[in-house]
Write a protein that holds these residues in place. Structure first.
Motif, PDB file in Angstrom:
ATOM      1  N   LEU A  29      41.903  41.291  33.735  1.00 21.80           N
ATOM      2  CA  LEU A  29      42.663  42.019  32.725  1.00 21.80           C
ATOM      3  C   LEU A  29      41.998  43.049  32.119  1.00 21.80           C
ATOM      4  O   LEU A  29      42.663  44.015  31.578  1.00 21.80           O
ATOM      5  CB  LEU A  29      43.398  40.701  31.834  1.00 21.80           C
ATOM      6  CG  LEU A  29      44.314  39.879  32.146  1.00 21.80           C
ATOM      7  CD1 LEU A  29      44.379  38.682  31.061  1.00 21.80           C
ATOM      8  CD2 LEU A  29      45.616  40.560  32.343  1.00 21.80           C
ATOM      9  N   ALA A  30      40.623  42.859  31.662  1.00 19.51           N
ATOM     10  CA  ALA A  30      39.960  43.885  30.964  1.00 19.51           C
ATOM     11  C   ALA A  30      39.653  44.989  31.740  1.00 19.51           C
ATOM     12  O   ALA A  30      39.623  46.223  31.381  1.00 19.51           O
ATOM     13  CB  ALA A  30      38.532  43.322  30.803  1.00 19.51           C
ATOM     14  N   SER A  31      39.561  45.196  33.152  1.00 18.20           N
ATOM     15  CA  SER A  31      39.512  46.207  33.774  1.00 18.20           C
ATOM     16  C   SER A  31      40.810  46.979  34.185  1.00 18.20           C
ATOM     17  O   SER A  31      40.886  48.055  34.700  1.00 18.20           O
ATOM     18  CB  SER A  31      38.884  45.903  35.305  1.00 18.20           C
ATOM     19  OG  SER A  31      39.674  45.096  36.115  1.00 18.20           O
ATOM     20  N   GLY A  32      41.849  46.328  34.035  1.00 16.48           N
ATOM     21  CA  GLY A  32      43.252  47.039  34.182  1.00 16.48           C
ATOM     22  C   GLY A  32      43.727  46.716  35.577  1.00 16.48           C
ATOM     23  O   GLY A  32      44.801  47.451  35.987  1.00 16.48           O
ATOM     24  N   ALA A  33      43.083  45.931  36.396  1.00 19.48           N
ATOM     25  CA  ALA A  33      43.418  45.777  37.752  1.00 19.48           C
ATOM     26  C   ALA A  33      44.698  44.873  37.553  1.00 19.48           C
ATOM     27  O   ALA A  33      45.515  44.954  38.515  1.00 19.48           O
ATOM     28  CB  ALA A  33      42.371  44.933  38.487  1.00 19.48           C
ATOM     29  N   GLN A  34      44.798  44.202  36.807  1.00 20.12           N
ATOM     30  CA  GLN A  34      46.139  43.206  36.613  1.00 20.12           C
ATOM     31  C   GLN A  34      46.371  43.636  35.093  1.00 20.12           C
ATOM     32  O   GLN A  34      45.713  43.647  34.188  1.00 20.12           O
ATOM     33  CB  GLN A  34      45.609  41.770  36.554  1.00 20.12           C
ATOM     34  CG  GLN A  34      46.686  40.868  36.695  1.00 20.12           C
ATOM     35  CD  GLN A  34      46.329  39.318  36.946  1.00 20.12           C
ATOM     36  OE1 GLN A  34      45.115  39.286  37.255  1.00 20.12           O
ATOM     37  NE2 GLN A  34      47.289  38.529  37.206  1.00 20.12           N
ATOM     38  N   THR A  35      47.906  43.873  34.894  1.00 18.96           N
ATOM     39  CA  THR A  35      48.346  44.154  33.630  1.00 18.96           C
ATOM     40  C   THR A  35      49.258  43.197  33.055  1.00 18.96           C
ATOM     41  O   THR A  35      49.144  42.979  31.693  1.00 18.96           O
ATOM     42  CB  THR A  35      49.694  45.272  34.100  1.00 18.96           C
ATOM     43  OG1 THR A  35      50.595  44.690  34.971  1.00 18.96           O
ATOM     44  CG2 THR A  35      49.084  46.510  34.785  1.00 18.96           C
ATOM     45  N   GLY A  36      49.258  42.047  33.377  1.00 15.64           N
ATOM     46  CA  GLY A  36      49.691  40.792  32.706  1.00 15.64           C
ATOM     47  C   GLY A  36      49.613  39.579  33.582  1.00 15.64           C
ATOM     48  O   GLY A  36      49.561  39.498  34.625  1.00 15.64           O
ATOM     49  N   VAL A  37      49.521  38.438  32.917  1.00 15.27           N
ATOM     50  CA  VAL A  37      49.497  37.151  33.347  1.00 15.27           C
ATOM     51  C   VAL A  37      50.424  36.336  32.745  1.00 15.27           C
ATOM     52  O   VAL A  37      50.598  36.322  31.406  1.00 15.27           O
ATOM     53  CB  VAL A  37      47.923  36.717  33.067  1.00 15.27           C
ATOM     54  CG1 VAL A  37      47.710  35.214  33.690  1.00 15.27           C
ATOM     55  CG2 VAL A  37      46.816  37.426  33.601  1.00 15.27           C
ATOM     56  N   PRO A  38      51.160  35.597  33.614  1.00 18.47           N
ATOM     57  CA  PRO A  38      52.273  34.847  32.970  1.00 18.47           C
ATOM     58  C   PRO A  38      51.423  33.674  32.308  1.00 18.47           C
ATOM     59  O   PRO A  38      50.389  33.316  32.291  1.00 18.47           O
ATOM     60  CB  PRO A  38      52.767  34.037  34.462  1.00 18.47           C
ATOM     61  CG  PRO A  38      52.386  34.587  35.553  1.00 18.47           C
ATOM     62  CD  PRO A  38      51.038  35.494  35.107  1.00 18.47           C
TER      63      PRO A  38
END
Length: 194
Positions: free
Chosen positions: A28-37
């Motif tokens: 999440l911090a690196s921006g690789a993933q934009t959201g987590v359920p």
């Protein structure tokens, strides 16, 4: 931390629950993933929280056990010190009472011996000397033996004073006897002349 607590703390670095949470946070911090359920986040976080709380509880229990042992050890030390101090006080009081009663007893004996000589023996010796009896100083004035400490020294001083008094009375009796002899000689010469 001691060895066991340090090992428990080191296990947290390799715990899969915490690694999973860290991986999710890094993505999440690196921006690789934009959201987590929310359901996935909550599940990962709860598993990691349980692992951290379990580690914290184990460390708390180890710390409590360790401090309890140390506290108990100190309570025993303080208790033992207090008992030894109390025994020392009781022993000191007992020795003080024993020494004090010994001193009082010796002083009473010295007083009794001095009064006996001053009130009974010395007047008796003087009376016998006036009657013309012979008196032995060593027999009439025995040495007061009360040890070599200060009380004994006072006893020796009383003995010396009493001996001197008896010797003076003997000398006085001899002088009187000599004077009586002189007067008798003068009286006999006067009779012879008459």
């Amino acid at each position: 931390l001691d060895g066991a607590a340090r090992a428990r703390y080191a296990e947290l670095d390799t715990a899969s629950e915490l690694i999973g949470l860290e991986t999710l946070e890094n993505s999440l911090a690196s921006g690789a993933q934009t959201g987590v359920p929310l359901v996935e986040w909550t599940a990962v976080r709860e598993v990691a929280d349980r692992r951290l709380l379990a580690a914290e509880a184990a460390l708390d229990k180890a710390f409590d056990d360790r401090t309890g042992t140390v506290a108990t050890s100190w309570y025993w030390r303080f208790g033992l010190t207090a008992v030894i101090g109390l025994l020392a006080v009781v022993l000191t009081i007992a020795v003080t009472i024993r020494v004090g009663s010994s001193l009082i007893r010796r002083l009473r004996e010295l007083r009794r011996a001095a009064l006996d000589l001053a009130d009974i023996r010395l007047p008796g010796v003087v009376l016998r000397l006036r009657r013309g009896e012979t008196v032995d100083v060593a027999t009439e004035v025995p040495e007061l033996e009360f040890g070599n400490d200060e009380i004994g020294q006072v006893g020796h001083a009383f003995s010396a004073a009493q001996r001197t008094a008896v010797e003076s009375a003997i000398q006085e009796a001899r002088v009187r006897a000599g004077l009586n002899e002189v007067f008798l000689n003068i009286a006999r010469r006067s009779q012879t002349l008459l």
